[in-house]
Design a protein around this motif. Structure first.
Motif, PDB file in Angstrom:
ATOM      1  N   UNK A 165      35.668 -70.895  25.973  1.00  0.00           N
ATOM      2  CA  UNK A 165      36.904 -70.718  25.213  1.00  0.00           C
ATOM      3  C   UNK A 165      37.518 -72.064  24.830  1.00  0.00           C
ATOM      4  N   UNK A 166      37.425 -73.053  25.729  1.00  0.00           N
ATOM      5  CA  UNK A 166      37.914 -74.395  25.397  1.00  0.00           C
ATOM      6  C   UNK A 166      37.082 -74.993  24.266  1.00  0.00           C
ATOM      7  N   UNK A 167      35.789 -74.725  24.276  1.00  0.00           N
ATOM      8  CA  UNK A 167      34.903 -75.200  23.210  1.00  0.00           C
ATOM      9  C   UNK A 167      35.259 -74.524  21.879  1.00  0.00           C
ATOM     10  N   UNK A 168      35.534 -73.234  21.927  1.00  0.00           N
ATOM     11  CA  UNK A 168      35.928 -72.501  20.709  1.00  0.00           C
ATOM     12  C   UNK A 168      37.188 -73.109  20.114  1.00  0.00           C
ATOM     13  N   UNK A 169      38.140 -73.475  20.945  1.00  0.00           N
ATOM     14  CA  UNK A 169      39.380 -74.084  20.440  1.00  0.00           C
ATOM     15  C   UNK A 169      39.091 -75.416  19.759  1.00  0.00           C
ATOM     16  N   UNK A 170      38.186 -76.220  20.332  1.00  0.00           N
ATOM     17  CA  UNK A 170      37.832 -77.497  19.712  1.00  0.00           C
ATOM     18  C   UNK A 170      37.213 -77.263  18.331  1.00  0.00           C
ATOM     19  N   UNK A 171      36.269 -76.358  18.251  1.00  0.00           N
ATOM     20  CA  UNK A 171      35.619 -76.078  16.972  1.00  0.00           C
ATOM     21  C   UNK A 171      36.600 -75.487  15.959  1.00  0.00           C
ATOM     22  N   UNK A 216      37.622 -77.232  12.275  1.00  0.00           N
ATOM     23  CA  UNK A 216      37.592 -76.584  10.962  1.00  0.00           C
ATOM     24  C   UNK A 216      38.955 -76.652  10.286  1.00  0.00           C
ATOM     25  N   UNK A 217      40.019 -76.419  11.048  1.00  0.00           N
ATOM     26  CA  UNK A 217      41.366 -76.497  10.469  1.00  0.00           C
ATOM     27  C   UNK A 217      41.653 -77.912  10.000  1.00  0.00           C
ATOM     28  N   UNK A 218      41.223 -78.890  10.785  1.00  0.00           N
ATOM     29  CA  UNK A 218      41.430 -80.284  10.404  1.00  0.00           C
ATOM     30  C   UNK A 218      40.715 -80.599   9.098  1.00  0.00           C
ATOM     31  N   UNK A 225      31.514 -86.673  25.045  1.00  0.00           N
ATOM     32  CA  UNK A 225      31.827 -85.386  24.429  1.00  0.00           C
ATOM     33  C   UNK A 225      32.093 -85.549  22.940  1.00  0.00           C
ATOM     34  N   UNK A 226      32.811 -86.598  22.559  1.00  0.00           N
ATOM     35  CA  UNK A 226      33.069 -86.856  21.137  1.00  0.00           C
ATOM     36  C   UNK A 226      31.754 -87.013  20.377  1.00  0.00           C
ATOM     37  N   UNK A 227      30.800 -87.695  20.995  1.00  0.00           N
ATOM     38  CA  UNK A 227      29.513 -87.889  20.331  1.00  0.00           C
ATOM     39  C   UNK A 227      28.748 -86.570  20.216  1.00  0.00           C
ATOM     40  N   UNK A 228      28.861 -85.762  21.241  1.00  0.00           N
ATOM     41  CA  UNK A 228      28.118 -84.513  21.266  1.00  0.00           C
ATOM     42  C   UNK A 228      28.639 -83.523  20.228  1.00  0.00           C
ATOM     43  N   UNK A 229      29.952 -83.387  20.139  1.00  0.00           N
ATOM     44  CA  UNK A 229      30.507 -82.391  19.218  1.00  0.00           C
ATOM     45  C   UNK A 229      30.558 -82.888  17.777  1.00  0.00           C
ATOM     46  N   UNK A 230      30.503 -84.230  17.568  1.00  0.00           N
ATOM     47  CA  UNK A 230      30.477 -84.765  16.216  1.00  0.00           C
ATOM     48  C   UNK A 230      31.827 -84.737  15.525  1.00  0.00           C
ATOM     49  N   UNK A 231      31.855 -85.300  14.338  1.00  0.00           N
ATOM     50  CA  UNK A 231      33.101 -85.357  13.570  1.00  0.00           C
ATOM     51  C   UNK A 231      33.426 -84.017  12.922  1.00  0.00           C
ATOM     52  N   UNK A 232      32.397 -83.307  12.508  1.00  0.00           N
ATOM     53  CA  UNK A 232      32.598 -82.011  11.864  1.00  0.00           C
ATOM     54  C   UNK A 232      31.881 -80.947  12.675  1.00  0.00           C
ATOM     55  N   UNK A 233      32.465 -79.795  12.696  1.00  0.00           N
ATOM     56  CA  UNK A 233      31.849 -78.712  13.452  1.00  0.00           C
ATOM     57  C   UNK A 233      32.220 -77.367  12.876  1.00  0.00           C
TER      58      UNK A 233
END
Length: 410
Positions: free
Chosen positions: A139-145, A149-151, A221-229
């Motif tokens: 759920x924390x991962x879903x919030x990041x993604x 997208x909103x960003x 973590x920043x590297x793993x999730x990337x700039x866009x998701x």
């Protein structure tokens, strides 16, 4: 002179051959390196239905799957519980090697059966904690993604506002519009920048929370999730009939075995937990205790069934909301294109363009929110059906500690 022995010791000497024959399978090893007895295996039918196990490995999102797995492996609470279960097994094994205990078990296995049931209750509780942590990380991962997208959406609209401001300035210089258009464009650009900054801060907080809960280094973590998701599409239809089988609910299994342990110590059969007639339980004290145990267990089952009903409704509502917004978003994008073309050609006004763009952004963000809600509802659906753990979690391996690191458990 003939040596005399106390009655208990004489009994022990007489029974030694029987003990040796009946307990020859017990290991003779002692000390810290002695093998640790695993918890009692789950009873037939327990935790073996078609409900999902490690559901995050089936979503198709490798990043989320890896984060959940690593988070479970690195979590200190999970490690302490694994150590606690191992120590509990070791204590049980050591106690079983005592002579008085071996003799006692020749006449009654009540204590050992109760201990086994209680240990299994603790093992199921550990499985439940793992499943909950997995859901929390997901759920924390879903919030990041979602915020990613909103960003991206708000950044895109901010760039469009900047483009609109330039067009408004050109049209004013040409005498085609008044200063109202440029003033409005500047105000919208400032408001958009504020909203963009707020979203950035929310995103950073979400990433920090994900790093904390998944026990992952923030920079990595920043590297793993990337700039866009993109939000993962995990709206997998949950299995099971309308009246679900709760055989995989680790919390119910834990409660059940805890109550069974108490019934056994009261001299009652475990099946007493499922009978409908309290009079079948025996004496008045037993009847009262058995009744309380049945009420507690059935209340927990009813609450679990209610959770399933709510989760199913949440999944259905989120799926319908997303489907409706997909169609609405198509029309909103078409309206924006028409309004933008009209303003550039001088046949439309700036206010109409602003309203169309703001509405389109709101719809796109609502669509992202609906997809995130659907993902969260699906995770919740898996959880209330008893997903998130497998039988291997009942005998967890104690994780290795880095050199110099000390794991402190309460």
């Amino acid at each position: 002179m003939r040596e005399s022995f106390p009655p208990f010791r004489r009994l022990a000497l007489l029974l030694m051959p029987l003990i040796a024959a009946g307990c020859s399978h017990v290991s003779s090893e002692t000390g810290a390196d002695a093998p640790v007895a695993p918890p009692v295996e789950a009873a037939d039918g327990e935790g073996k239905d078609e409900a999902p196990g490690y559901w995050w490995q089936e979503t198709g999102d490798a990043v989320m799957s890896d984060l959940v797995d690593e988070g479970l492996d690195q979590d200190r609470k999970m490690a302490c519980e694994a150590i606690g279960l191992r120590n509990e097994s070791a204590r049980s094994e050591a106690r079983g090697k005592r002579l008085d205990v071996k003799i006692g078990r020749l006449f009654s296995t009540r204590d050992s059966e109760a201990d086994d049931a209680l240990h299994l209750a603790h093992a199921y509780r550990h499985a439940e904690h793992r499943a909950q942590l997995a859901a929390d990380i997901a759920e924390a991962y879903i919030r990041v993604r979602r915020l990613q997208e909103v960003l991206a959406l708000r950044k895109s609209l901010h760039d469009q506002y900047a483009d609109n401001a330039q067009i408004a300035a050109f049209r004013r210089e040409a005498g085609l519009v008044s200063g109202i258009d440029t003033g409005l464009a500047g105000s919208l650009l400032a408001v958009s920048e504020t909203g963009l900054q707020t979203t950035r801060e929310q995103y950073q907080e979400a990433v920090a929370n994900l790093a904390r809960i998944s026990n992952t280094d923030a920079e990595r973590l920043h590297r793993v999730i990337g700039e866009k998701g993109k939000l993962p599409d995990i709206a997998i239809k949950p299995p099971g009939p309308d009246e679900p089988d709760l055989a995989r609910r680790a919390d119910l299994l834990s409660l059940r075995h805890q109550l069974i342990a108490q019934l056994i110590r009261q001299g009652m059969e475990p099946a007493t937990l499922d009978v409908t007639d309290a009079a079948e339980s025996g004496d008045s004290i037993g009847v009262n205790f058995a009744t309380q145990a049945r009420v507690a267990y059935r209340s927990a089952r009813e609450a679990a069934l209610a959770e399933v009903v709510r989760a199913r409704k949440a999944v259905a509502a989120a799926a319908q909301r997303e489907a409706d917004l997909v169609q609405t978003a198509v029309q909103a994008r078409r309206t924006v294109e028409e309004a933008r073309l009209a303003y550039r050609s001088g046949t439309g006004d700036f206010a109409t363009l602003f309203v169309a763009e703001a509405a389109a952004l709101a719809i796109e963000e609502a669509k992202v929110a609906a997809r995130a809600d659907l993902a969260d509802a699906t995770i919740r659906m898996w959880s209330v059906l008893g997903g998130g753990w497998e039988n291997a979690d009942l005998t967890p391996a104690v994780p290795e500690q880095d050199s110099g690191e000390v794991l402190v458990c309460e």
